[in-house]
Each structure stands twice: as structure tokens, then as C-alpha cells.
Design a protein around this motif. Structure first.
Motif, short mmCIF file in Angstrom:
data_model
loop_
_atom_site.label_atom_id
_atom_site.label_comp_id
_atom_site.label_asym_id
_atom_site.label_seq_id
_atom_site.Cartn_x
_atom_site.Cartn_y
_atom_site.Cartn_z
N ASP A 175 12.77 12.08 -99.33
CA ASP A 175 12.34 12.26 -100.71
C ASP A 175 12.21 13.74 -101.01
N PRO A 176 13.03 14.26 -101.94
CA PRO A 176 13.02 15.70 -102.25
C PRO A 176 11.68 16.20 -102.77
N ASP A 177 10.86 15.30 -103.35
CA ASP A 177 9.57 15.71 -103.90
C ASP A 177 8.44 15.61 -102.88
N GLY A 178 8.75 15.15 -101.68
CA GLY A 178 7.73 15.02 -100.65
C GLY A 178 6.85 13.79 -100.82
N ASP A 179 7.29 12.82 -101.61
CA ASP A 179 6.50 11.61 -101.83
C ASP A 179 6.53 10.71 -100.60
N GLU A 180 5.59 9.78 -100.54
CA GLU A 180 5.60 8.77 -99.50
C GLU A 180 6.65 7.72 -99.85
N ALA B 191 18.20 13.73 -88.72
CA ALA B 191 18.33 15.19 -88.70
C ALA B 191 18.75 15.69 -90.07
N GLN B 192 18.16 16.80 -90.50
CA GLN B 192 18.51 17.43 -91.77
C GLN B 192 19.30 18.70 -91.47
N LEU B 193 20.54 18.72 -91.95
CA LEU B 193 21.44 19.84 -91.69
C LEU B 193 21.60 20.65 -92.97
N TYR B 194 21.24 21.91 -92.91
CA TYR B 194 21.35 22.78 -94.07
C TYR B 194 22.61 23.64 -93.94
N ASN B 195 23.43 23.60 -94.96
CA ASN B 195 24.70 24.30 -94.89
C ASN B 195 25.08 24.76 -96.30
N VAL B 196 25.24 26.05 -96.49
CA VAL B 196 25.55 26.58 -97.81
C VAL B 196 26.88 27.32 -97.76
N SER B 197 27.83 26.84 -98.54
CA SER B 197 29.14 27.51 -98.69
C SER B 197 29.83 27.75 -97.35
N GLN B 198 29.63 26.85 -96.41
CA GLN B 198 30.30 26.95 -95.13
C GLN B 198 30.77 25.56 -94.71
N ILE C 127 23.57 11.37 -91.34
CA ILE C 127 22.86 12.63 -91.45
C ILE C 127 22.26 12.73 -92.84
N LEU C 128 21.02 13.14 -92.92
CA LEU C 128 20.43 13.44 -94.20
C LEU C 128 20.39 14.96 -94.35
N PRO C 129 21.38 15.56 -94.96
CA PRO C 129 21.40 17.01 -95.10
C PRO C 129 20.46 17.47 -96.19
N GLY C 130 20.22 18.76 -96.22
CA GLY C 130 19.32 19.31 -97.22
C GLY C 130 20.04 19.74 -98.48
N ARG C 131 21.34 19.59 -98.51
CA ARG C 131 22.13 19.95 -99.68
C ARG C 131 22.99 18.77 -100.08
N TRP D 219 35.37 4.35 -86.33
CA TRP D 219 35.73 5.33 -87.36
C TRP D 219 34.96 5.11 -88.64
N SER D 220 34.36 3.95 -88.82
CA SER D 220 33.62 3.68 -90.05
C SER D 220 32.19 4.20 -89.92
N LEU D 221 32.07 5.51 -89.71
CA LEU D 221 30.77 6.08 -89.37
C LEU D 221 30.06 6.73 -90.53
N LEU D 222 30.78 7.38 -91.41
CA LEU D 222 30.13 8.22 -92.39
C LEU D 222 30.10 7.56 -93.75
N ARG D 223 28.89 7.44 -94.29
CA ARG D 223 28.72 6.87 -95.61
C ARG D 223 28.38 7.98 -96.59
N ARG D 224 28.60 7.76 -97.86
CA ARG D 224 28.30 8.76 -98.87
C ARG D 224 26.82 9.06 -98.89
N THR D 225 26.49 10.32 -98.85
CA THR D 225 25.09 10.76 -98.93
C THR D 225 25.01 11.85 -99.97
N SER D 226 24.14 11.68 -100.95
CA SER D 226 23.97 12.68 -101.98
C SER D 226 22.52 13.15 -101.97
N ILE D 227 22.31 14.40 -101.68
CA ILE D 227 20.95 14.95 -101.60
C ILE D 227 20.91 16.32 -102.26
#
Length: 295
Positions: A75-80, A192-199, A263-267, A287-295
């Protein structure tokens, strides 16, 4: 789905479509309901952001193996964040009969499967709702000036989580790494939260099983080793190796609590519904490993 609104009043989005696969809990047509809260929050001085998660469309478990499925939640707002089964009275599903072979821990969003008889083998439909709750009493203010008080017992928004659970025939052993593959380092830990900007983000996923079947030419393979790179969303390359039926696998150090290396990334990450490398069938295990994640 896009909706134009004239104010910041809350609203719901409904998605109704075709039928589920044949299943034991007799769910026929599917329905997904999302509640969007746009009113200004007094604690963060902006609109609410709904909780986010990801899951494979189908999760598998042998009928004789205890498994806990801890759903990813962020939760981006830090809610429970809490989970519950869909409610027919709220028209969140049609019908909302939960699988008899699962039990749910609402506070941790964990589904538990206990060994069951062969008569319960087959497919089930899982229809959950994920909600966010403020950690203190807050006020929601509409553009008209109307205010609403929300306590820690009131959900702010909700999103649907729906997938199929396939209970497979029993396996000779429930020890991970034998018939049930397990994830190995350097696979990221569950949540795990992976932060990645323009890379370019490179995710290495490794799993193995001593007794497994990936295809007609790979039966009984001790360890399936694959290294494949392909574009899985703008600017993202995923490199996966040693994949064997990951639907059963568990990352190291987390216990039997995970069904995919999600993976729940931070971007914001935009991936296809199923990332499939060129030349490999979309329904190929591993191969059916990665699902769409929007964060």
C-alpha cells in the motif's frame, strides 16, 4: 479501463465477462469490482491510492501437501491491508462460494491448504477482495466540501483478487527440491521491493527439482537450466534460469508461503500478462512467471 469523473466522489468499477473454467465450487460467470476513493485524505493531504498485489492466473498444489500462499500486498499510503472472501450481498462475485479446501487469514492475506483426499482434486475458483484501512481516524473531503470520517475499522478502497486453484494428484514427497521445485539464490525474496529508475532491471530467478517434467523431451530431468532474455515491458529485461514448475516453488528462507517469484517494485512496472520468450509456448511450465504489476 478509463473513466472520466466530474468530481472526486468515490465510485466503483465493475468488470463482468465470460465464464470460469469448470470448477468444484460451482462458480460460473466471473465478476470483479473495484472501489476507487478520490477524496482528499486528512492524513496525507491527497487522494487515496489503492493497495496493490499480483498473482498467477492459476496456482497448483498437490493434494497431499500442506501449503501456505501468502499473497503479496503493498500500500503506497502505508495503510493496513487485509483480505477477505468476496461477498455476494455486495455483488462482488456471482456467486461467492469459497473453496472448501482453503482457509484464509485476513490480517496476513494468507491462504492455507491442508492435505485432502483424492476426491477433492480438481479446479477451484478463488475470489478475494483486498482492502486498505487507515492506521488512525481520518477525514475524507470532497470537492463540494462534504466530509466523511473514516476509522481504523472502515475500509477506504478495495480491489479484487481472483485466480484458479488446481489441486493436483498426490506426489511421492512434499519436500521442496524433490518433486516440488524450490527457488534458490539469487531469486529475490517473497515481497522484495526493487527500486529502479531509468535503468534496466535484471531479475535472476533460479529453481530446481530432482524429479520433474517440463516437456516430452525433458522428463525426469534432474535440473532444468534455461537462460533467456527478452523484453518484458518498457526498459525491463528478465533473465530466468533453471525453471521447473514454479507454481509449487518457494523462495529460500521464506517457508512454503509463495507460489511465484513475483516482485513488488517501488516504481511503476508494466509487464505483459504472461512474459513469454520468443519460441516458447505461452503455457509452458516455468515461463508463466511474471504477471503485470503496477506500482
Amino acid at each position: 479501463m478509463t473513466r472520466r469523473v466530474s468530481s472526486n466522489a468515490p465510485f466503483e468499477l465493475w468488470l463482468n465477462s465470460g465464464n470460469w473454467i469448470s470448477n468444484i465450487n460451482n462458480i460460473i460467470s466471473w465478476r470483479a469490482v473495484t472501489r476507487v476513493e478520490l477524496r482528499n485524505r486528512s492524513d496525507i493531504s491527497k487522494a487515496n491510492t489503492s493497495p496493490q498485489t499480483t498473482i498467477l492466473p492459476a496456482v497448483r498444489v498437490p493434494s497431499n501437501c500442506q501449503r501456505d500462499f501468502s499473497l503479496l500486498m503493498f500500500d503506497p499510503d502505508g495503510d493496513e491491508v487485509k483480505c477477505r472472501y468476496g461477498n455476494s450481498a455486495l455483488s462482488e462475485c456471482n456467486p461467492c462460494t469459497p473453496p472448501s479446501v482453503l482457509s484464509l487469514s485476513s490480517s496476513s492475506c494468507t491462504l492455507s491448504f491442508s492435505p485432502t483426499s483424492s476426491s477433492n482434486e480438481g479446479s477451484y475458483v478463488v475470489q478475494l477482495v483486498m482492502e486498505d484501512f487507515p492506521r488512525q481516524t481520518i477525514t475524507l473531503t470532497q470537492t463540494s466540501g462534504t466530509q466523511t470520517t473514516i476509522t481504523t475499522n472502515n475500509a477506504i478502497s478495495k480491489i479484487p483478487i481472483q485466480f484458479a486453484l488446481k489441486v493436483d494428484p498426490a506426489v511421492p514427497s512434499c519436500t521442496e527440491g524433490l518433486f516440488l521445485p524450490k527457488f534458490l539464490p539469487p531469486t529475490p525474496a517473497n515481497g522484495a521491493q526493487l527500486y529502479n529508475v531509468s535503468q534496466t532491471l535484471e531479475i535472476h530467478i533460479t529453481a530446481e527439482a530432482l524429479n520433474s517434467t517440463l516437456g516430452a523431451n525433458q522428463a525426469g530431468a534432474r535440473c532444468i537450466s534455461r537462460t533467456q532474455s527478452w523484453q518484458a515491458g518498457a526498459g525491463y529485461i528478465v533473465r530466468i534460469s533453471k525453471l521447473t514448475k514454479p507454481e509449487y516453488a518457494t523462495p529460500p528462507g521464506r517457508g512454503a508461503n509463495r507460489t511465484e517469484p513475483a516482485i513488488l517494485p517501488g516504481r511503476r512496472v508494466n509487464r505483459p500478462e504472461t512474459a513469454t520468450p520468443s519460441g516458447h509456448a505461452a503455457n509452458r511450465p516455468g515461463w508463466s512467471l511474471l504477471r503485470r504489476t503496477s506500482i
